[in-house]
Design a protein around this motif. Structure first.
Motif, PDB file in Angstrom:
ATOM      1  N   ASP A 154       0.853  -1.184   0.000  1.00 28.74           N
ATOM      2  CA  ASP A 154       0.000   0.000   0.000  1.00 28.74           C
ATOM      3  C   ASP A 154       0.886   1.231   0.000  1.00 28.74           C
ATOM      4  O   ASP A 154       1.562   1.533   0.996  1.00 28.74           O
ATOM      5  CB  ASP A 154      -0.916  -0.016   1.227  1.00 28.74           C
ATOM      6  N   SER A 155       0.881   1.951  -1.095  1.00 27.01           N
ATOM      7  CA  SER A 155       1.741   3.133  -1.212  1.00 27.01           C
ATOM      8  C   SER A 155       1.290   4.277  -0.327  1.00 27.01           C
ATOM      9  O   SER A 155       2.025   5.254  -0.134  1.00 27.01           O
ATOM     10  CB  SER A 155       1.775   3.588  -2.680  1.00 27.01           C
ATOM     11  N   GLY A 171       7.337   0.157   5.562  1.00 29.20           N
ATOM     12  CA  GLY A 171       7.410  -0.768   6.682  1.00 29.20           C
ATOM     13  C   GLY A 171       6.193  -0.762   7.600  1.00 29.20           C
ATOM     14  O   GLY A 171       6.050  -1.613   8.490  1.00 29.20           O
ATOM     15  N   GLU A 172       5.286   0.192   7.386  1.00 28.25           N
ATOM     16  CA  GLU A 172       4.070   0.256   8.218  1.00 28.25           C
ATOM     17  C   GLU A 172       3.148  -0.912   7.847  1.00 28.25           C
ATOM     18  O   GLU A 172       2.956  -1.222   6.671  1.00 28.25           O
ATOM     19  CB  GLU A 172       3.356   1.585   8.013  1.00 28.25           C
ATOM     20  N   VAL A 173       2.573  -1.536   8.881  1.00 23.62           N
ATOM     21  CA  VAL A 173       1.720  -2.703   8.679  1.00 23.62           C
ATOM     22  C   VAL A 173       0.340  -2.431   9.285  1.00 23.62           C
ATOM     23  O   VAL A 173       0.253  -2.021  10.453  1.00 23.62           O
ATOM     24  CB  VAL A 173       2.332  -3.975   9.308  1.00 23.62           C
ATOM     25  N   VAL A 227       0.812  -3.447   3.729  1.00 22.16           N
ATOM     26  CA  VAL A 227       2.181  -3.089   4.123  1.00 22.16           C
ATOM     27  C   VAL A 227       2.657  -1.888   3.309  1.00 22.16           C
ATOM     28  O   VAL A 227       2.473  -1.849   2.080  1.00 22.16           O
ATOM     29  CB  VAL A 227       3.143  -4.279   3.898  1.00 22.16           C
ATOM     30  N   GLY A 228       3.269  -0.923   3.995  1.00 25.74           N
ATOM     31  CA  GLY A 228       3.790   0.236   3.296  1.00 25.74           C
ATOM     32  C   GLY A 228       4.947  -0.102   2.406  1.00 25.74           C
ATOM     33  O   GLY A 228       5.855  -0.859   2.798  1.00 25.74           O
ATOM     34  N   ALA A 229       4.913   0.438   1.200  1.00 26.13           N
ATOM     35  CA  ALA A 229       5.975   0.144   0.222  1.00 26.13           C
ATOM     36  C   ALA A 229       7.207   0.996   0.513  1.00 26.13           C
ATOM     37  O   ALA A 229       7.113   2.142   0.992  1.00 26.13           O
ATOM     38  CB  ALA A 229       5.475   0.397  -1.189  1.00 26.13           C
TER      39      ALA A 229
END
Length: 434
Positions: free
Chosen positions: A379-380, A385-387, A431-433
């Motif tokens: 998820d952009s 690294g954020e989940v 998850v952050g890209a």
């Protein structure tokens, strides 16, 4: 000088003994003429019409006497009686007249004897006078009906109608003569039964709750709460007659923005996404469970694709207007009456019907379990690294649901109500890209 006595009558007649039978009808237009024996110049001695002595009277004189006598008789009063009410009427008012044709016929057939007067009645005039004199007698029947007062079935009894039996009164009058006509005559009245009887209406009566179920919902989800409440209100106070089938879709109607429904979570391809009318399935599922507990035959019902949290597996009922519906039939013989209540995060459906000695419960048996999988999605919009967990995971199941019915003696019968297959709800992680 010998003169022939001519009797005018309305029917073709044969001459009596002592008359010449080959003296047939003469100048017949509206009436026929019968000739007596040429030796007779007047009616024989002993000829009476009731108490009127016509002995020795020639034809025209006899006719004049009879006419005057009839007028006097028709001017006499007769008491008509109904329910102790006495109304005097003049015989002529009732459409009574002397049947002169029959009188002449009898005089020609048996001259020298006493004959009884014969009466004619104008039925239309008789009916008109009776309605005028007794305006409150005739009344229409009122069918039995019902009303629902404070969730109670109240029978409104049928009221029989009544009508003056004009034909019976006419026949009674026509069977009399002026001499035998009573001075006091009871008005015959017949009862007109209602089409829908009190007994038939009482058979429809419900006397208590036969099925009830409640489910919880999150009041903080405002759109879902609006949809759920609106659908529940559409179902509230619905009546289902014996042998009728309730269709949830027809009862609730289309779910569109124009009909007041809002976007809320719905299940599409085994995932929860926003869609119009989300939350309505909770009402259909609650209704389905109440109907199953009321021991009603379910004719159409579909489970959700995945397990839902607000109701046990096997007791849910998904709907999609107009394709997927919930339907069940009223086989109780009485009315079914539906009440819904939405309050403090709980929706309740109650089905009122005719109570029996039977009790019903539902039991589930898990036939198979299927584990869920975890799906990771980049998820952009998230920081590197954020989940974030987008959707929790739940197992899939194959579930058998049984309806167990216990009668008043304690004997139980069990029947498979449904076998439902629920797919796993996959766990979705965003998850952050980098």
């Amino acid at each position: 000088m010998r003169i022939s006595l001519i009797l005018l009558i309305s029917l073709t007649l044969l001459a009596s003994p002592g008359c010449i039978q080959d003296k047939a009808l003469i100048n017949q237009k509206d009436s026929a003429q019968v000739a007596l024996n040429k030796d007779q110049t007047a009616l024989p001695k002993g000829t009476f019409l009731d108490e009127l002595d016509l002995s020795g009277r020639e034809a025209e004189e006899a006719r004049t006497m009879i006419k005057k006598w009839e007028e006097d008789k028709l001017a006499e009063n007769l008491l008509l009686v109904y329910n102790e009410k006495e109304v005097p009427v003049v015989l002529k008012e009732l459409g009574v007249t002397l049947d002169l044709d029959k009188v002449w016929e009898e005089l020609g057939r048996i001259p020298g004897q006493r004959i009884s007067s014969a009466l004619k009645i104008d039925t239309a005039q008789l009916q008109q006078v009776l309605l005028q004199k007794f305006p409150g007698v005739n009344r229409s029947a009122v069918d039995a009906s019902y009303k629902i007062d404070n969730d109670r079935f109240v029978t409104i009894p049928a009221v029989s109608g009544r009508v003056i039996h004009v034909d019976a009164l006419r026949d009674k009058l026509q069977n009399q003569s002026f001499a035998t006509l009573p001075k006091r005559l009871e008005i015959p009245v017949v009862e007109v039964p209602a089409v829908k009887t009190t007994e038939e209406m009482q058979a429809l009566a419900f006397d208590g709750i036969i099925g009830e179920y409640s489910t919880q919902f999150n009041v903080k989800d405002q759109n879902r709460s609006v949809n759920l409440t609106k659908a529940a209100q559409k179902l509230d106070k619905v009546l289902l007659r014996p042998d009728e089938t309730l269709s949830f879709n027809e009862t609730i109607g289309p779910r569109t923005a124009e009909t007041g429904y809002k976007d809320a979570y719905v299940i599409v391809n085994n995932e929860y996404v926003q869609g119009i009318g989300g939350g309505i399935c909770q009402v259909s599922s609650t209704l389905y469970s109440a109907a199953a507990l009321a021991n009603l035959p379910i004719t159409e019902r579909y489970p959700h694709a995945v397990v839902i949290s607000y109701i046990p597996m096997g007791q849910d009922a998904t709907i999609n207007y107009p394709n997927l519906d919930l339907k069940f039939t009223n086989d109780t013989g009485s009315l079914l009456y539906f009440r819904t209540e939405v309050n403090s995060g709980k929706v309740t459906v109650r089905i009122y019907g005719k109570k029996t000695d039977k009790t019903v419960r539902l039991e589930q048996k898990i036939e198979k379990e299927t584990p869920f999988q975890t799906i990771m999605r980049l998820d952009s919009n998230l920081s590197p690294g954020e989940v974030v967990q987008e959707q929790a995971g739940h197992k899939g199941y194959i579930v058998q649901t049984y309806r167990i019915v216990k009668d008043g003696s304690g004997k139980e019968s069990q029947k498979l109500l449904s076998r439902d297959e629920y797919a796993p709800t996959q766990k979705i992680i965003r998850v952050g890209a980098d």
